[in-house]
Write a protein that holds these residues in place. Sequence first.
Motif, short mmCIF file in Angstrom:
data_model
loop_
_atom_site.label_atom_id
_atom_site.label_comp_id
_atom_site.label_asym_id
_atom_site.label_seq_id
_atom_site.Cartn_x
_atom_site.Cartn_y
_atom_site.Cartn_z
N PRO A 34 120.57 -29.49 -23.03
CA PRO A 34 121.83 -29.38 -22.30
C PRO A 34 121.63 -29.36 -20.78
O PRO A 34 122.46 -29.88 -20.05
N HIS A 35 120.53 -28.79 -20.33
CA HIS A 35 120.27 -28.74 -18.89
C HIS A 35 120.02 -30.14 -18.33
O HIS A 35 120.45 -30.46 -17.22
N ARG A 57 122.37 -32.01 -15.67
CA ARG A 57 121.82 -32.57 -14.44
C ARG A 57 122.23 -34.03 -14.27
O ARG A 57 122.60 -34.46 -13.17
N ALA A 58 122.24 -34.79 -15.36
CA ALA A 58 122.66 -36.20 -15.30
C ALA A 58 124.14 -36.29 -14.91
O ALA A 58 124.52 -37.15 -14.11
N PHE A 59 124.96 -35.40 -15.44
CA PHE A 59 126.38 -35.37 -15.09
C PHE A 59 126.56 -35.04 -13.62
O PHE A 59 127.31 -35.71 -12.90
N GLU A 60 125.84 -34.02 -13.16
CA GLU A 60 125.96 -33.59 -11.77
C GLU A 60 125.51 -34.69 -10.81
O GLU A 60 126.15 -34.93 -9.78
N GLU A 61 124.43 -35.39 -11.14
CA GLU A 61 123.93 -36.47 -10.28
C GLU A 61 124.88 -37.66 -10.25
O GLU A 61 124.89 -38.41 -9.28
N ALA A 62 125.68 -37.83 -11.31
CA ALA A 62 126.61 -38.96 -11.36
C ALA A 62 127.85 -38.72 -10.50
O ALA A 62 128.55 -39.66 -10.14
N ALA A 91 132.53 -26.39 -15.63
CA ALA A 91 133.25 -26.60 -16.89
C ALA A 91 132.35 -27.25 -17.93
O ALA A 91 132.33 -26.83 -19.10
N VAL A 92 131.59 -28.26 -17.53
CA VAL A 92 130.69 -28.93 -18.47
C VAL A 92 129.57 -27.99 -18.87
O VAL A 92 129.16 -27.96 -20.04
N ALA A 93 129.08 -27.18 -17.96
CA ALA A 93 128.04 -26.19 -18.30
C ALA A 93 128.57 -25.23 -19.36
O ALA A 93 127.84 -24.84 -20.28
N GLY A 94 129.83 -24.86 -19.24
CA GLY A 94 130.44 -23.97 -20.23
C GLY A 94 130.49 -24.58 -21.62
O GLY A 94 130.45 -23.88 -22.63
N VAL A 101 123.83 -39.86 -18.94
CA VAL A 101 122.42 -39.83 -19.35
C VAL A 101 121.83 -41.24 -19.30
O VAL A 101 120.73 -41.45 -18.79
N VAL A 102 122.56 -42.23 -19.82
CA VAL A 102 122.08 -43.61 -19.82
C VAL A 102 121.94 -44.12 -18.39
O VAL A 102 120.99 -44.82 -18.05
N ARG A 103 122.88 -43.76 -17.52
CA ARG A 103 122.81 -44.16 -16.11
C ARG A 103 121.53 -43.62 -15.47
O ARG A 103 120.81 -44.34 -14.77
N GLN A 104 121.23 -42.36 -15.72
CA GLN A 104 120.03 -41.74 -15.16
C GLN A 104 118.77 -42.39 -15.74
O GLN A 104 117.82 -42.67 -15.02
N LEU A 105 118.77 -42.65 -17.04
CA LEU A 105 117.63 -43.29 -17.68
C LEU A 105 117.42 -44.70 -17.14
O LEU A 105 116.30 -45.12 -16.86
#
Length: 105
Positions: free
Chosen positions: A8-9, A13-18, A32-35, A74-78
């Motif tokens: 989840p972390h 992180r991928a969400f935050e970077e996007a 909110a997503v962390a929750g 996640v795919v964007r980061q990958l």
Amino acid sequence: GAFNRISPHDILRAFEEALDPALPWRAAAVAAVAGILVGRTACVRWGGHDSATFAMSWGIPQGSCMGPLLWACVVRQLSAHIAAKAAAKPISAGSELAIDPLSAT
């Protein structure tokens, strides 16, 4: 699925970077997503009996409307990671390319 093998972390992180850092609601969205992702528990109910509660330390809740968005992050980061690796070491003719998305960091 692949989501069940990503922490989840790392998803967070991928969400935050996007997200654009200038967005005024960025911190609220990340919280909110962390929750949704962090600190989840579950139990198994079968035949009228419940298992002990256990931590859900990987993936996201199944059926979550956030699933497709988080997967895209996640795919964007990958993809960015693969592009950076390919730029650093171009693939020559006849070479093989094998990528393990679970170990690409």
